[in-house]
Design a protein around this motif. Structure first.
Motif, PDB file in Angstrom:
ATOM      1  N   ALA A 205       0.832  -1.201   0.000  1.00  0.00           N
ATOM      2  CA  ALA A 205       0.000   0.000   0.000  1.00  0.00           C
ATOM      3  C   ALA A 205       0.873   1.261   0.000  1.00  0.00           C
ATOM      4  O   ALA A 205       2.098   1.181   0.061  1.00  0.00           O
ATOM      5  CB  ALA A 205      -0.909  -0.013   1.233  1.00  0.00           C
ATOM      6  N   LEU A 206       0.221   2.412  -0.059  1.00  0.00           N
ATOM      7  CA  LEU A 206       0.922   3.688   0.093  1.00  0.00           C
ATOM      8  C   LEU A 206       0.982   4.035   1.573  1.00  0.00           C
ATOM      9  O   LEU A 206       0.035   3.752   2.320  1.00  0.00           O
ATOM     10  CB  LEU A 206       0.148   4.799  -0.616  1.00  0.00           C
ATOM     11  CG  LEU A 206       0.276   4.938  -2.128  1.00  0.00           C
ATOM     12  CD1 LEU A 206      -0.615   6.077  -2.611  1.00  0.00           C
ATOM     13  CD2 LEU A 206       1.716   5.210  -2.549  1.00  0.00           C
ATOM     14  N   GLY A 207       2.050   4.681   2.009  1.00  0.00           N
ATOM     15  CA  GLY A 207       2.151   5.140   3.388  1.00  0.00           C
ATOM     16  C   GLY A 207       1.960   6.649   3.449  1.00  0.00           C
ATOM     17  O   GLY A 207       2.663   7.396   2.757  1.00  0.00           O
ATOM     18  N   PHE A 208       0.990   7.105   4.228  1.00  0.00           N
ATOM     19  CA  PHE A 208       0.749   8.542   4.418  1.00  0.00           C
ATOM     20  C   PHE A 208       1.392   8.967   5.729  1.00  0.00           C
ATOM     21  O   PHE A 208       1.106   8.369   6.778  1.00  0.00           O
ATOM     22  CB  PHE A 208      -0.761   8.819   4.471  1.00  0.00           C
ATOM     23  CG  PHE A 208      -1.444   8.747   3.126  1.00  0.00           C
ATOM     24  CD1 PHE A 208      -1.930   9.894   2.508  1.00  0.00           C
ATOM     25  CD2 PHE A 208      -1.596   7.532   2.467  1.00  0.00           C
ATOM     26  CE1 PHE A 208      -2.554   9.837   1.272  1.00  0.00           C
ATOM     27  CE2 PHE A 208      -2.228   7.462   1.224  1.00  0.00           C
ATOM     28  CZ  PHE A 208      -2.711   8.620   0.621  1.00  0.00           C
ATOM     29  N   LEU A 209       2.278   9.960   5.690  1.00  0.00           N
ATOM     30  CA  LEU A 209       3.017  10.394   6.878  1.00  0.00           C
ATOM     31  C   LEU A 209       2.804  11.879   7.136  1.00  0.00           C
ATOM     32  O   LEU A 209       2.911  12.690   6.211  1.00  0.00           O
ATOM     33  CB  LEU A 209       4.526  10.179   6.674  1.00  0.00           C
ATOM     34  CG  LEU A 209       5.020   8.766   6.412  1.00  0.00           C
ATOM     35  CD1 LEU A 209       6.450   8.813   5.916  1.00  0.00           C
ATOM     36  CD2 LEU A 209       4.936   7.928   7.663  1.00  0.00           C
ATOM     37  N   ASN A 210       2.520  12.243   8.383  1.00  0.00           N
ATOM     38  CA  ASN A 210       2.362  13.657   8.737  1.00  0.00           C
ATOM     39  C   ASN A 210       3.712  14.366   8.792  1.00  0.00           C
ATOM     40  O   ASN A 210       4.653  13.837   9.383  1.00  0.00           O
ATOM     41  CB  ASN A 210       1.707  13.784  10.110  1.00  0.00           C
ATOM     42  CG  ASN A 210       0.220  13.539  10.022  1.00  0.00           C
ATOM     43  OD1 ASN A 210      -0.518  14.380   9.537  1.00  0.00           O
ATOM     44  ND2 ASN A 210      -0.211  12.371  10.463  1.00  0.00           N
ATOM     45  N   VAL A 211       3.766  15.538   8.197  1.00  0.00           N
ATOM     46  CA  VAL A 211       5.005  16.325   8.279  1.00  0.00           C
ATOM     47  C   VAL A 211       4.670  17.779   8.606  1.00  0.00           C
ATOM     48  O   VAL A 211       3.628  18.289   8.199  1.00  0.00           O
ATOM     49  CB  VAL A 211       5.821  16.278   6.963  1.00  0.00           C
ATOM     50  CG1 VAL A 211       6.349  14.887   6.686  1.00  0.00           C
ATOM     51  CG2 VAL A 211       5.005  16.767   5.762  1.00  0.00           C
ATOM     52  N   ASP A 212       5.539  18.424   9.370  1.00  0.00           N
ATOM     53  CA  ASP A 212       5.424  19.867   9.588  1.00  0.00           C
ATOM     54  C   ASP A 212       6.659  20.531   8.988  1.00  0.00           C
ATOM     55  O   ASP A 212       7.490  19.875   8.355  1.00  0.00           O
ATOM     56  CB  ASP A 212       5.237  20.193  11.079  1.00  0.00           C
ATOM     57  CG  ASP A 212       6.430  19.740  11.916  1.00  0.00           C
ATOM     58  OD1 ASP A 212       7.440  19.273  11.329  1.00  0.00           O
ATOM     59  OD2 ASP A 212       6.366  19.853  13.149  1.00  0.00           O
ATOM     60  N   ALA A 213       6.782  21.822   9.200  1.00  0.00           N
ATOM     61  CA  ALA A 213       7.885  22.569   8.572  1.00  0.00           C
ATOM     62  C   ALA A 213       9.243  22.006   9.003  1.00  0.00           C
ATOM     63  O   ALA A 213      10.157  21.831   8.186  1.00  0.00           O
ATOM     64  CB  ALA A 213       7.776  24.041   8.937  1.00  0.00           C
ATOM     65  N   GLU A 214       9.361  21.670  10.296  1.00  0.00           N
ATOM     66  CA  GLU A 214      10.634  21.174  10.819  1.00  0.00           C
ATOM     67  C   GLU A 214      11.036  19.864  10.141  1.00  0.00           C
ATOM     68  O   GLU A 214      12.177  19.662   9.724  1.00  0.00           O
ATOM     69  CB  GLU A 214      10.482  20.968  12.339  1.00  0.00           C
ATOM     70  CG  GLU A 214      11.789  20.696  13.057  1.00  0.00           C
ATOM     71  CD  GLU A 214      11.559  20.354  14.530  1.00  0.00           C
ATOM     72  OE1 GLU A 214      12.508  19.845  15.135  1.00  0.00           O
ATOM     73  OE2 GLU A 214      10.449  20.579  15.044  1.00  0.00           O
ATOM     74  N   VAL A 215      10.056  18.974  10.025  1.00  0.00           N
ATOM     75  CA  VAL A 215      10.323  17.672   9.387  1.00  0.00           C
ATOM     76  C   VAL A 215      10.637  17.873   7.908  1.00  0.00           C
ATOM     77  O   VAL A 215      11.566  17.271   7.362  1.00  0.00           O
ATOM     78  CB  VAL A 215       9.130  16.705   9.567  1.00  0.00           C
ATOM     79  CG1 VAL A 215       9.360  15.404   8.811  1.00  0.00           C
ATOM     80  CG2 VAL A 215       8.888  16.409  11.047  1.00  0.00           C
ATOM     81  N   LEU A 216       9.850  18.752   7.258  1.00  0.00           N
ATOM     82  CA  LEU A 216      10.085  19.010   5.834  1.00  0.00           C
ATOM     83  C   LEU A 216      11.512  19.484   5.571  1.00  0.00           C
ATOM     84  O   LEU A 216      12.132  19.125   4.578  1.00  0.00           O
ATOM     85  CB  LEU A 216       9.119  20.094   5.329  1.00  0.00           C
ATOM     86  CG  LEU A 216       7.759  19.631   4.824  1.00  0.00           C
ATOM     87  CD1 LEU A 216       6.897  20.838   4.500  1.00  0.00           C
ATOM     88  CD2 LEU A 216       7.895  18.733   3.595  1.00  0.00           C
ATOM     89  N   MET A 217      12.021  20.299   6.481  1.00  0.00           N
ATOM     90  CA  MET A 217      13.355  20.861   6.290  1.00  0.00           C
ATOM     91  C   MET A 217      14.468  19.894   6.696  1.00  0.00           C
ATOM     92  O   MET A 217      15.636  20.153   6.453  1.00  0.00           O
ATOM     93  CB  MET A 217      13.494  22.165   7.100  1.00  0.00           C
ATOM     94  CG  MET A 217      12.623  23.285   6.566  1.00  0.00           C
ATOM     95  SD  MET A 217      12.920  23.540   4.798  1.00  0.00           S
ATOM     96  CE  MET A 217      11.925  24.968   4.479  1.00  0.00           C
ATOM     97  N   SER A 218      14.098  18.800   7.332  1.00  0.00           N
ATOM     98  CA  SER A 218      15.124  17.856   7.804  1.00  0.00           C
ATOM     99  C   SER A 218      15.563  16.953   6.649  1.00  0.00           C
ATOM    100  O   SER A 218      15.034  17.025   5.543  1.00  0.00           O
ATOM    101  CB  SER A 218      14.551  17.000   8.943  1.00  0.00           C
ATOM    102  OG  SER A 218      13.665  16.036   8.410  1.00  0.00           O
ATOM    103  N   ASP A 219      16.512  16.069   6.952  1.00  0.00           N
ATOM    104  CA  ASP A 219      17.003  15.188   5.876  1.00  0.00           C
ATOM    105  C   ASP A 219      16.482  13.762   6.042  1.00  0.00           C
ATOM    106  O   ASP A 219      17.134  12.804   5.653  1.00  0.00           O
ATOM    107  CB  ASP A 219      18.537  15.207   5.824  1.00  0.00           C
ATOM    108  CG  ASP A 219      19.145  14.779   7.155  1.00  0.00           C
ATOM    109  OD1 ASP A 219      18.369  14.494   8.094  1.00  0.00           O
ATOM    110  OD2 ASP A 219      20.378  14.725   7.258  1.00  0.00           O
ATOM    111  N   ILE A 220      15.265  13.632   6.620  1.00  0.00           N
ATOM    112  CA  ILE A 220      14.749  12.262   6.799  1.00  0.00           C
ATOM    113  C   ILE A 220      14.357  11.626   5.468  1.00  0.00           C
ATOM    114  O   ILE A 220      14.113  10.417   5.402  1.00  0.00           O
ATOM    115  CB  ILE A 220      13.514  12.198   7.737  1.00  0.00           C
ATOM    116  CG1 ILE A 220      12.308  12.893   7.103  1.00  0.00           C
ATOM    117  CG2 ILE A 220      13.804  12.727   9.108  1.00  0.00           C
ATOM    118  CD1 ILE A 220      10.995  12.486   7.740  1.00  0.00           C
TER     119      ILE A 220
END
Length: 424
Positions: free
Chosen positions: A74-89
């Motif tokens: 399946a597809l995985g839906f993950l919550n992200v905020d600005a901090e996560v978006l800017m990280s290198d995960i």
């Protein structure tokens, strides 16, 4: 996995995190994706502002376990905020299998927009969660997202009726979330929603006069033969009378999830090699598999039931090592716990019709005793958003750490996905 990612995961303490996956279904009721929910325990990491901030940490660890084990096909839906978006995960994530959910509270800056554009160019897809339509940020983000999520609990039907066509005109895929009843599902289906998130499919819709399918009746008859002291030859004859059943049973017992060294080629081999308790397990699974033949789409109820069964079994093995029958009973409790939804009848009636020991009946009807505690924990994890405060007390009651729980959950998800692929 690279040395850097190993290091990142080691640097981030993963104490008192736990993991849930909530199914997202398509219009035909097949599995489309999962929203991955990560929670950190209250108090332990109070300085972490939100669950989203915990996401980066847990993704690193889940990536080490193998995110694909958690989401299957399946597809995985993950919550992200600005901090996560800017990280290198994002080096951890399989971009073709992931949808990043932008939380409604995120402040949209130019650097955030640039980052989303950059990630989109690299193949990541985005969803907008909990949309407040007239917010200026929403207007900035809309062109960059593929999915829009609307919360049916938070928005009145009049708002949903007005919003759905607006987003459809903009070619957005619409996801209705927190769909808890069949009526809500039907209403959203009528409004043109593409996908549905919530546990409406696992609620027993009690329909008077509903009859079991012939194949389900055959499976139930077989189950009573297996649990009574019927001769092997009698069981074989009963299986062979239903060609489809015999074929499906052989296919299931040869699934890679069993780990059999040699292929089982005949019903008599299946009966003798597997033994009664294992045979009982596959018949229980087949009850869910039969009525849900829909080509290749994964049945969410079958996935949920097999995941619950396996998770309860693994928890029982961990807590009562060496007591094989306890683990097998735990599996039965997990898989039977959704039979009210499967058959559309009250659990009390099912427990009368399928003979079970008292401990199983108490677990299924009252969530009491050891097996009831295990089932309660599994249900709290599934409904993490509503039962957040109950997960840790349930873990402590059973003396299981959150690290152990995540490890067992991932094993249960992987096992269930393998089995269901063979069952449909």
């Amino acid at each position: 996995m690279s040395h850097d990612s190993d290091l990142m995961a080691q640097q981030m303490p993963v104490r008192d995190f736990y993991l849930g996956r909530q199914p997202i279904l398509d219009r035909q009721q097949g599995l489309y994706g999962y929203e991955m929910l990560f929670r950190n325990a209250p108090g332990e990491t109070a300085q972490i502002d939100s669950d989203v901030a915990a996401t980066a940490t847990v993704i690193a660890h889940t990536a080490q376990l193998g995110l694909e084990k958690v989401i299957g096909d399946a597809l995985g839906f993950l919550n992200v905020d600005a901090e996560v978006l800017m990280s290198d995960i994002f080096v951890f994530l399989p971009r073709e299998r992931v949808v990043l959910e932008i939380v409604e509270s995120m402040v949209v800056t130019k650097s955030v927009l640039d980052r989303i554009a950059d990630l989109s160019a690299h193949g990541f897809r985005f969803a907008l969660d909990d949309v407040r339509v007239d917010a200026p940020d929403v207007q900035l983000l809309l062109p960059m997202v593929e999915y829009v999520k609307l919360d049916v609990r938070a928005l009145p039907l009049s708002s949903l009726t007005a919003l759905a066509p607006r987003f459809k005109r903009q070619n957005k895929k619409l996801i209705a979330e927190k769909v808890e009843t069949r009526e809500e599902f039907d209403a959203c289906l009528g409004l043109g929603f593409d996908y549905f998130q919530g546990y409406y499919f696992a609620r027993p819709a009690v329909i008077s006069g509903r009859k079991l399918s012939p194949s389900q009746l055959t499976v139930l008859e077989l189950m009573s033969l297996v649990t009574s002291d019927a001769e092997n030859i009698e069981i074989e004859r009963a299986v062979k009378r239903d060609v489809t059943l015999a074929f499906n049973l052989l296919r299931l017992v040869n699934t890679p999830a069993i780990g059999m060294r040699h292929r089982i080629d005949s019903i008599s081999q299946a009966v003798t090699i597997l033994g009664r308790r294992q045979l009982q397990r596959w018949l229980q699974i087949m009850l869910y598999a039969e009525p849900t033949r829909r080509g290749n789409s994964m049945s969410p109820l079958l996935l949920l039931a097999t995941t619950r069964g396996r998770l309860l079994e693994l928890l029982a093995q961990r807590l009562r090592p060496g007591q094989r029958n306890v683990a097998e009973i735990a599996f039965t409790v997990g898989i039977m716990s959704l039979m009210d939804a499967l058959f559309g009848m009250p659990m009390a009636v099912i427990v009368e019709q399928i003979p079970v020991i008292d401990e199983v009946a108490h677990a299924l009807l009252q969530r009491t005793g050891f097996f009831g505690d295990l089932l309660h924990l599994a249900e709290c994890i599934e409904r993490m958003e509503e039962s957040d405060d109950q997960v840790l007390p349930a873990l402590r009651e059973l003396a299981i750490s959150s690290e152990e729980l995540i490890e067992l959950e991932v094993a249960a998800f992987e096992w269930s996905d393998k089995v269901v692929r063979f069952a449909i």
